[in-house]
Scaffold this active site. Structure first.
Site, mmCIF file in Angstrom:
data_model
loop_
_atom_site.group_PDB
_atom_site.id
_atom_site.type_symbol
_atom_site.label_atom_id
_atom_site.label_comp_id
_atom_site.label_asym_id
_atom_site.label_seq_id
_atom_site.Cartn_x
_atom_site.Cartn_y
_atom_site.Cartn_z
ATOM 1 C CG ASP A 440 1.812 17.192 18.414
ATOM 2 O OD1 ASP A 440 0.949 18.074 18.442
ATOM 3 O OD2 ASP A 440 2.224 16.674 17.364
ATOM 4 C CG ASP A 638 5.964 16.462 14.418
ATOM 5 O OD1 ASP A 638 6.819 17.254 14.853
ATOM 6 O OD2 ASP A 638 4.993 16.819 13.746
ATOM 7 C CG ASP A 642 5.326 19.140 17.998
ATOM 8 O OD1 ASP A 642 4.481 20.040 17.985
ATOM 9 O OD2 ASP A 642 5.066 17.964 17.706
#
EC number: 7.2.2.8
Length: 745
Positions: A440, A638, A642
């Site tokens: 991410d 995080d 996610d």
């Protein structure tokens, strides 16, 4: 299930995203989706920042956490000596929870008892120059041997009883059988020689004494090694001070026990002191050493409003804190609980070693009986008994049983000390065969915090500092991430903003106020165009392509400046991506930002596969697609927005959790935000697996060689192992496994 991803029909979708050499993915981007970006909704964001992809750069919200008790951790919990906690079924009879000091004492007292037995009795009927005999010395030997058998043999006899009770006979049963056979036969020989002095039946008192002493020594050394395997966690448990300075309501100090501290209490922590609890700074500023609790090697600056972790060390400033987590629910306790659970789980390798260790008992039992029968025909009863006892003693399921748990205890402890927390221990084993790492963007590859990336002055009558003072006047009382980024930038530049008067929100477009007797606005692109202000589309496109959010400063109805804010790429991110590629793992970047912004970051970092404009469900679908291709995927995010993709991946890793480590969807939690910690985890996983394999080979190989030797297979060439030598080899086998685990760094 519709995840918004349709790899088959790209032409009818809006917002084609990503760059994948093999195939493209598209996302259905409705108005609703455009409001739900990578870091969730931002409830209080001022409306002038709704332009473009602004919502996509949301601020991560790592909530607060509470955690755990380290002040009441006893030896058995910390050291891993209780093998049931380590998933060590075969060793369940071994009372490793016995305090090591008591075991040490048992060894020394047994040694004192063994010395006269060794001096007063022959070994296998052979006399030595140091042997001492006198009238009644045989009675002394019998009495001392009986005491030694009961006292020194107690751990093994008790362990055997427990193993048999649990229907899982293993090493302790073998040892108990060996020393019991040696003792019972020796008592029989004593009685036979007493009844008929003219015949001499050889006893095993010498062997019994050396067996018990050597095995006690071996297990004492092993217990020490097992304890050291979790030494890092033992040190964590000792980080909290016993007493603290608490502030009374009248402002005076009182010294109280840590156990008396509760949430909401105010404490004073002076320079050099350990933080007694988790807390929030109310007064003062300092630099905190968190290396012992999170692995962060550099001192961390702390000021009013910042959180501190119990067990970290205060630097050069005196601070006052409000307790948010005591020893019973603080960060350290949560780490310890997480590690205990990880150590209690079993990997595939451990299941294998447990099975082999369980069968090894029956192999040793059968080989021992066969050796006894064979030697009874080939030699005599004493020789046959010696072979059987040696087989029982030398066989060591313990080495196999300890092979994996010791490495696990060591690796999980090392990981925890360095801020790598395992919620699922199998992740350590799975990390050795990864194909793809999905990252991410925000918070993993970028800092996750907005900063001013560019200011373009359009009116020469204004200087940059004056522009910033105007912007600061408007943003000073806003609380959204972009405003915070602007104000932090002013603080770094040591610029004091002007004072704003008559400030008001411009619904959906920005802010307006009177500043220095002028009408000042900060607005988005939509409002700037509505007002007829001239905007260079190419310049705007360039800013957006770099992932920036753009705002416009208008003074007295004149456009005077453009300000761009962006999420800065972490300095170490590029080196991290290169290192990942060198491990033959494919990096893939996922983000809620627009495709152009994603492309800019990906190309800078050297990432060939990336996807932009994603929502959490979209990320999960992408992870699933790679899994469907037979890939093993680690997803790094995080841990909050996610969660679906972290749960879906082979390994889910939450990065930058800080003290908020209770992330259910993650298998691994990294307390720091440094992507290099991902590399540290992969390296530790690789080294852990290597140590496990080494220990398994040693444990299995030792028994394959030792058991036939003990049975006397090489007797024709003169190589025969005595029970004492067997005891030495058995003890060494467990010590070697333990010491090998300790070499894991």
């Amino acid at each position: 299930m519709n995840n918004g991803i349709d790899p088959e029909n790209e032409t009818n979708k809006k917002g084609a995203i990503g760059k994948n050499p093999e195939e493209k993915i598209t996302v259905e981007q409705t108005n609703t989706k455009n409001n739900l970006q990578e870091h969730g909704k931002m409830e209080n964001m001022d409306q002038h920042h709704t332009h473009g992809h602004m919502e996509r750069h949301q601020q991560m919200d790592h909530g607060h956490m509470s955690g755990m008790d380290h002040s009441h951790m006893d030896h058995e919990d910390m050291s891993g000596m209780n093998h049931s906690h380590m998933g060590h079924e075969n060793m369940s009879g071994m009372d490793h929870s016995m305090h090591m000091g008591n075991f040490k004492q048992k060894f020394w007292l047994s040694l004192i008892l063994a010395i006269p037995i060794i001096l007063f009795s022959p070994m296998m009927g052979m006399s030595f120059p140091f042997q001492v005999t006198f009238p009644g010395s045989n009675w002394v030997v019998l009495v001392l041997a009986t005491i030694l058998f009961i006292y020194g043999g107690q751990p093994f006899l008790s362990g055997a009883k427990m193993e048999l009770k649990q229907k899982s006979p293993a090493m302790m049963t073998l040892i108990a059988m060996g020393i019991t056979v040696a003792y019972v036969y020796s008592v029989y020989s004593f009685i036979a020689n007493l009844i008929n002095p003219h015949t001499h039946v050889m006893d095993f008192f010498w062997e019994l004494a050396t067996l018990i002493v050597i095995m006690l020594l071996g297990h004492w050394i092993e217990m020490n090694a097992v304890s050291n395997a979790s030494d890092a966690l033992q040190k964590l448990a000792e980080l909290l001070p016993e007493s603290v300075k608490r502030l009374k309501k009248d402002g005076t100090e009182e010294t109280v026990s840590l156990k008396e501290v509760h949430e909401g209490d105010r404490l004073i922590v002076r320079a050099g002191d350990k933080m007694p609890t988790d807390g929030t700074i109310d007064k003062g500023h300092t630099i905190v050493d968190e290396s012992a609790v999170t692995g962060e090697s550099k001192g961390v600056k702390k000021q009013v409003g910042d959180s501190v972790i119990g067990g970290s060390i205060n630097g050069d400033g005196t601070i006052e804190i409000t307790v948010t987590g005591t020893g019973e629910n603080g960060y350290l306790a949560k780490v310890m609980e997480m590690v205990r659970k990880a150590q209690g789980e079993k990997s595939k390798l451990e299941f294998l070693s447990d099975k082999v260790a369980k069968w090894l008992f029956y192999v040793a039992l059968v080989v021992g009986i066969i050796a006894f029968i064979a030697w009874l025909f080939l030699a005599n009863l004493p020789d046959a008994l010696e072979r059987m006892v040696t087989v029982f003693i030398i066989a060591c399921p313990h080495a196999l049983g300890l092979a994996i748990p010791l490495v696990v205890a060591r690796s999980t402890s090392i990981a925890a000390k360095n801020g790598l927390l395992l919620k699922n221990r199998n992740a350590m084993e799975q990390a050795n065969d990864l194909d793809v790492i999905m990252l991410d963007k925000t918070g993993t590859l970028t800092q996750g915090k907005f900063t001013v990336t560019g200011i373009e002055i359009l009116d020469e009558a204004y200087q940059e500092e004056e522009i910033l003072k105007y912007i600061g006047a408007l943003e000073a009382h806003a609380n959204h991430p972009l405003a915070i980024g602007i104000m932090n930038y002013l603080k770094e530049k040591k610029i004091t903003p002007y004072q704003a008067q008559e400030q008001k929100n411009l619904a959906g477009v920005g802010l307006e106020a009177t500043v220095e007797d002028k009408d000042v606005k900060i607005i988005n692109e939509k409002e700037a165009k509505r007002l007829g202000l001239k905007i260079d589309p190419e310049r705007l496109k360039n800013y957006e392509a770099q992932g920036n959010t753009v705002s416009f400063l208008v003074v007295s109805d004149k456009l005077v400046a453009v300000i761009a804010l962006g999420d800065v790429i972490k300095p170490e991110a590029k080196e991290f991506i290169q290192a990942i590629k060198e491990k033959n793992i494919i990096p893939v970047m996922l983000t809620g930002d627009n495709p152009k912004a994603a492309q800019a970051v990906a190309e800078y970092l050297g990432i060939n596969e990336y996807y932009g404009g994603l929502l959490p469900d979209d990320k999960e679908a992408i992870v699933q697609r790679y899994l469907d291709q037979g890939k093993k995927v680690i997803m790094v995010g995080d841990g909050i927005n996610d969660a679906p993709s972290l749960a879906r991946a082979t390994i889910g890793m939450a990065i930058g959790a800080g003290t908020d480590i209770a992330i259910d969807s993650a298998d691994v939690v990294l307390t720091n935000s440094d992507p290099k910690d991902i590399l540290h985890f992969l390296e530790l996983a690789k080294e852990t697996r290597r140590k496990m394999i080494q220990n398994l080979w040693w444990g299995a190989g030792y028994n394959i060689i030792a058991i036939p030797l003990a049975a006397g297979i090489l007797a024709p060439i003169g190589l025969i192992l005595s029970p004492a030598v067997g005891a030495v080899l058995m003890s060494l086998s467990t010590v070697v496994v333990a010491l090998n685990a300790l070499t894991l760094k």
